[in-house]
Structures are given as C-alpha cells and as structure tokens.
Write an enzyme that holds these catalytic residues in place. Structure first.
Site, PDB file in Angstrom:
ATOM      1  N   HIS A 116      26.331  -7.975 -20.464  1.00 57.35           N
ATOM      2  CA  HIS A 116      26.834  -7.859 -21.839  1.00 57.35           C
ATOM      3  C   HIS A 116      28.247  -8.421 -21.954  1.00 57.35           C
ATOM      4  O   HIS A 116      28.559  -9.170 -22.884  1.00 57.35           O
ATOM      5  CB  HIS A 116      26.872  -6.383 -22.272  1.00 57.35           C
ATOM      6  CG  HIS A 116      25.539  -5.751 -22.495  1.00 57.35           C
ATOM      7  ND1 HIS A 116      25.235  -4.494 -22.019  1.00 57.35           N
ATOM      8  CD2 HIS A 116      24.419  -6.179 -23.135  1.00 57.35           C
ATOM      9  CE1 HIS A 116      24.002  -4.175 -22.384  1.00 57.35           C
ATOM     10  NE2 HIS A 116      23.478  -5.193 -23.041  1.00 57.35           N
TER      11      HIS A 116
ATOM     12  N   SER B 181      20.288  -2.779 -19.041  1.00 60.66           N
ATOM     13  CA  SER B 181      20.730  -1.394 -19.230  1.00 60.66           C
ATOM     14  C   SER B 181      19.667  -0.418 -18.754  1.00 60.66           C
ATOM     15  O   SER B 181      19.979   0.637 -18.196  1.00 60.66           O
ATOM     16  CB  SER B 181      21.041  -1.130 -20.707  1.00 60.66           C
ATOM     17  OG  SER B 181      22.154  -1.869 -21.116  1.00 60.66           O
TER      18      SER B 181
ATOM     19  N   ARG C 102      18.213 -13.809 -20.954  1.00 61.06           N
ATOM     20  CA  ARG C 102      18.128 -13.880 -19.495  1.00 61.06           C
ATOM     21  C   ARG C 102      16.876 -14.603 -19.023  1.00 61.06           C
ATOM     22  O   ARG C 102      16.855 -15.166 -17.924  1.00 61.06           O
ATOM     23  CB  ARG C 102      18.138 -12.462 -18.895  1.00 61.06           C
ATOM     24  CG  ARG C 102      19.448 -11.730 -19.040  1.00 61.06           C
ATOM     25  CD  ARG C 102      19.262 -10.240 -18.888  1.00 61.06           C
ATOM     26  NE  ARG C 102      18.347  -9.730 -19.906  1.00 61.06           N
ATOM     27  CZ  ARG C 102      18.072  -8.452 -20.106  1.00 61.06           C
ATOM     28  NH1 ARG C 102      18.605  -7.530 -19.340  1.00 61.06           N
ATOM     29  NH2 ARG C 102      17.240  -8.082 -21.057  1.00 61.06           N
TER      30      ARG C 102
ATOM     31  N   LYS D 153      13.988   3.092 -28.147  1.00 57.44           N
ATOM     32  CA  LYS D 153      14.468   3.414 -26.802  1.00 57.44           C
ATOM     33  C   LYS D 153      15.009   4.839 -26.734  1.00 57.44           C
ATOM     34  O   LYS D 153      15.670   5.301 -27.674  1.00 57.44           O
ATOM     35  CB  LYS D 153      15.589   2.435 -26.387  1.00 57.44           C
ATOM     36  CG  LYS D 153      15.084   1.011 -26.210  1.00 57.44           C
ATOM     37  CD  LYS D 153      16.206   0.094 -25.761  1.00 57.44           C
ATOM     38  CE  LYS D 153      15.700  -1.331 -25.561  1.00 57.44           C
ATOM     39  NZ  LYS D 153      16.796  -2.280 -25.354  1.00 57.44           N
TER      40      LYS D 153
END
Ligand code: PNS
Length: 167
Positions: free
Chosen positions: A19, A133, A96, A43
């Site tokens: 991040h 994360s 990514r 989430k």
C-alpha cells in the site's frame, strides 16, 4: 472534476508495504492525493477504521511522503460520492496480478459510469507482489512475524512485545 486530484481507496486492514509503495508512487504523480479508508462489507474487519487511519498516518510520515497527502475515511455512500466531494477526477488502484485486474476492472467501469472518474492502475514494486492485508491478518492472528510485510508502525502495533524484547 480535477484530474490532478486523486483518491487511493482501500480497506487498509492493516496497511502493508505494498500500500505504502502505491501511495508513494501516486503522490509523486498527482498534486493532491487522498488516501481513503473505506469500509468493505464483504470483508471481516480486524482493525477499527480509526486505528487504520492512525496507522496510515504514521506509516506515511515514516516513509517521508506526506506533503500532498490527505488521509480520510468514508463509511456512508459510494466511493465516487467522496471523489465528487473533494473534486477528484482519478481513482488509483494497485495491481499485483491478473487476479487484481479481474477484481478491479468491473469496479472501475461502474465508477466511471456513476461519476465520470477515471481509474488508474499502478504497478507496485515486484517485491510487494505477494503481500496482502488478508495474509498479514492471518499471520498476525497465528502469532507469526509480520514485520517483513508491513510498515514499522503497523509491525509495532500488531506485535508490541517483539519491539520491547529487541530494544
Ligand atoms: O482494499 P479493498 O477491500 O480491496 O478495497 C475495496 C474498496 C473499499 C475500494 C471497494 O470495495 C469500494 O470502492 N467500496 C466503496 C463502495 C462503492 O462505491 N461501491 C460501488 C462501486 S464499485
């Protein structure tokens, strides 16, 4: 909408080195950058939003990149409502892998339909390509060392004992 003002939205639960890498790249490209902590109902959260804000502020300060960065949170309404509020014409997402492209592309198209904001995909340094994360949450929950994956303030917050043993 001003195309020199951008927003980097995310859950940041917790902020990772990936991040901070994307935030640093975005801050160098735009005049004003809003780093926005957004509640993601899909989430299960580990940290309260206020804690994520504090960790982001500390991590951005530690990286020495805070000059044109505003850290904020948004928990009601659409992401593009915030973008309109601050006159931002650009959303930034870190990519990514192809998995991220598949996840982000529909959101980018919906956001452009909703508010004429463009989404810009930035590629982080490959050393951060495998950091997420959710993996950090799992390693932390099981007592592992997260310090290779997160900024110093996050590592110290998640594992305060380790810091005092080493110092
Ligand atoms: O870090 P994350 O969890 O991948 O971030 C996803 C996030 C929070 C940026 C995304 O869920 C989002 O934009 N939520 C805001 C709600 C919204 O505007 N939804 C409609 C457009 S896709």
């Amino acid at each position: 909408m001003n195309n020199r003002i951008a927003v980097v939205p995310g859950s940041f639960d917790p902020p990772t080195l990936g991040h901070i890498d994307v935030i640093a790249r975005a801050a160098s490209l735009y005049d004003e950058l809003h780093v926005l902590v957004v509640h993601n109902p899909d989430k299960q959260a580990m940290l309260p939003i206020a804690q994520r804000l504090t960790l982001l502020e500390q991590s951005i300060a530690e990286a020495g990149i805070g000059e044109n960065i505003i850290v904020a949170s948004w928990s009601v309404g659409l992401l593009v409502d915030y973008a309109e509020d601050v006159n931002a014409g650009v959303l930034i997402k870190g990519i990514r892998s192809q998995v991220d492209v598949a996840y982000e592309t529909p959101m980018a198209i919906v956001n452009r339909h909703l508010a004429h904001v463009e989404t810009v995909f930035l590629l982080p340094d490959p050393s951060h390509a495998l950091v997420s994360s959710s993996l950090v949450r799992q390693v932390a929950a099981l007592g592992g060392d997260v310090s290779p994956f997160v900024p110093g303030p996050v590592a110290r917050f998640l594992d305060p004992g380790k810091d005092s043993i080493e110092s």
